[in-house]
Design a protein around this motif. Sequence first.
Motif, PDB file in Angstrom:
ATOM      1  N   ASN A   1      -2.019  38.904   1.554  1.00 22.74           N
ATOM      2  CA  ASN A   1      -3.178  39.199   0.624  1.00 22.74           C
ATOM      3  C   ASN A   1      -3.333  40.625   0.652  1.00 22.74           C
ATOM      4  O   ASN A   1      -4.045  40.752   1.649  1.00 22.74           O
ATOM      5  N   ASN A   2      -3.365  41.060  -0.791  1.00 18.03           N
ATOM      6  CA  ASN A   2      -3.880  42.463  -0.396  1.00 18.03           C
ATOM      7  C   ASN A   2      -5.359  42.668  -0.107  1.00 18.03           C
ATOM      8  O   ASN A   2      -6.495  43.857   0.440  1.00 18.03           O
ATOM      9  N   THR A   3      -6.073  41.869  -1.031  1.00 13.26           N
ATOM     10  CA  THR A   3      -7.403  42.066  -0.931  1.00 13.26           C
ATOM     11  C   THR A   3      -7.674  41.903   0.591  1.00 13.26           C
ATOM     12  O   THR A   3      -8.825  42.960   0.497  1.00 13.26           O
ATOM     13  N   LEU A   4      -6.842  40.518   1.499  1.00 11.92           N
ATOM     14  CA  LEU A   4      -7.986  40.975   2.723  1.00 11.92           C
ATOM     15  C   LEU A   4      -6.994  41.518   3.490  1.00 11.92           C
ATOM     16  O   LEU A   4      -7.513  41.264   4.988  1.00 11.92           O
ATOM     17  N   GLY A   5      -5.840  42.617   2.902  1.00 12.87           N
ATOM     18  CA  GLY A   5      -5.162  43.439   4.337  1.00 12.87           C
ATOM     19  C   GLY A   5      -4.196  42.674   5.482  1.00 12.87           C
ATOM     20  O   GLY A   5      -4.466  43.008   6.449  1.00 12.87           O
TER      21      GLY A   5
ATOM     22  N   TRP B   1       7.574  42.439   9.481  1.00 15.47           N
ATOM     23  CA  TRP B   1       6.921  43.505   9.087  1.00 15.47           C
ATOM     24  C   TRP B   1       5.550  42.924   8.752  1.00 15.47           C
ATOM     25  O   TRP B   1       5.638  41.919   8.721  1.00 15.47           O
ATOM     26  N   THR B   2       4.539  44.309   8.546  1.00 16.68           N
ATOM     27  CA  THR B   2       3.444  44.045   8.198  1.00 16.68           C
ATOM     28  C   THR B   2       4.224  44.094   6.530  1.00 16.68           C
ATOM     29  O   THR B   2       5.043  44.730   6.260  1.00 16.68           O
ATOM     30  N   ALA B   3       3.161  42.777   6.006  1.00 18.29           N
ATOM     31  CA  ALA B   3       3.776  43.418   4.237  1.00 18.29           C
ATOM     32  C   ALA B   3       2.957  43.190   3.702  1.00 18.29           C
ATOM     33  O   ALA B   3       1.741  42.576   3.777  1.00 18.29           O
ATOM     34  N   ARG B   4       2.686  43.696   2.268  1.00 20.86           N
ATOM     35  CA  ARG B   4       1.525  43.909   1.095  1.00 20.86           C
ATOM     36  C   ARG B   4       2.442  43.352  -0.089  1.00 20.86           C
ATOM     37  O   ARG B   4       3.500  43.803  -0.436  1.00 20.86           O
ATOM     38  N   SER B   5       1.758  42.996  -1.340  1.00 18.91           N
ATOM     39  CA  SER B   5       2.556  42.578  -2.772  1.00 18.91           C
ATOM     40  C   SER B   5       2.482  44.144  -3.696  1.00 18.91           C
ATOM     41  O   SER B   5       1.295  44.891  -3.374  1.00 18.91           O
TER      42      SER B   5
ATOM     43  N   GLU C   1      -1.156  43.591  -7.596  1.00 16.17           N
ATOM     44  CA  GLU C   1      -2.645  44.169  -6.977  1.00 16.17           C
ATOM     45  C   GLU C   1      -3.112  42.982  -6.734  1.00 16.17           C
ATOM     46  O   GLU C   1      -3.396  43.428  -5.497  1.00 16.17           O
ATOM     47  N   ASN C   2      -3.013  41.642  -7.115  1.00 16.35           N
ATOM     48  CA  ASN C   2      -3.933  40.530  -6.671  1.00 16.35           C
ATOM     49  C   ASN C   2      -3.363  39.127  -6.251  1.00 16.35           C
ATOM     50  O   ASN C   2      -3.749  38.535  -5.813  1.00 16.35           O
ATOM     51  N   ALA C   3      -1.514  39.756  -6.076  1.00 18.75           N
ATOM     52  CA  ALA C   3      -1.084  38.958  -5.873  1.00 18.75           C
ATOM     53  C   ALA C   3      -1.643  37.727  -4.458  1.00 18.75           C
ATOM     54  O   ALA C   3      -1.571  38.346  -3.728  1.00 18.75           O
ATOM     55  N   ILE C   4      -1.343  36.791  -3.959  1.00 15.46           N
ATOM     56  CA  ILE C   4      -1.265  36.222  -3.201  1.00 15.46           C
ATOM     57  C   ILE C   4       0.119  35.680  -2.908  1.00 15.46           C
ATOM     58  O   ILE C   4       0.523  34.807  -3.502  1.00 15.46           O
ATOM     59  N   ILE C   5       0.731  35.770  -1.761  1.00 12.85           N
ATOM     60  CA  ILE C   5       2.081  35.051  -1.318  1.00 12.85           C
ATOM     61  C   ILE C   5       1.893  33.963  -0.459  1.00 12.85           C
ATOM     62  O   ILE C   5       1.214  34.347   0.694  1.00 12.85           O
ATOM     63  N   LYS C   6       2.820  32.836  -0.589  1.00 11.00           N
ATOM     64  CA  LYS C   6       2.334  32.259   0.335  1.00 11.00           C
ATOM     65  C   LYS C   6       3.237  31.932   1.799  1.00 11.00           C
ATOM     66  O   LYS C   6       4.517  32.468   1.281  1.00 11.00           O
TER      67      LYS C   6
END
Length: 84
Positions: free
Chosen positions: A37-41, A52-56, A59-64
């Motif tokens: 969740n990029n918004t919550l970091g 690894w730490t991961a980011r999408s 922009e606003n994608a949430i990956i389960k």
Amino acid sequence: TLVIARPYLKKLAKTNAQPTNADACIGKQAVVTEEINNTLGKGQAKIRGVIWTARSSEENAIIKEGEMVTVTAIEGVKLIVKPN
């Protein structure tokens, strides 16, 4: 001798730079181990047995958690991923 050899050795060291093993992860599949969740970091993904730490990349994608993703880039110590 040092004054003459130093420029040559410095040039030689730059030309022999090798890419890291991390570069080999780009384009490969990873599994999400913590919701991304990029918004919550927050978010983590596992690839080649390493978490690894991961980011999408979106922009606003949430990956389960448990979803498969593709690694598109590496920025520092973070995987940048896109959902499959």
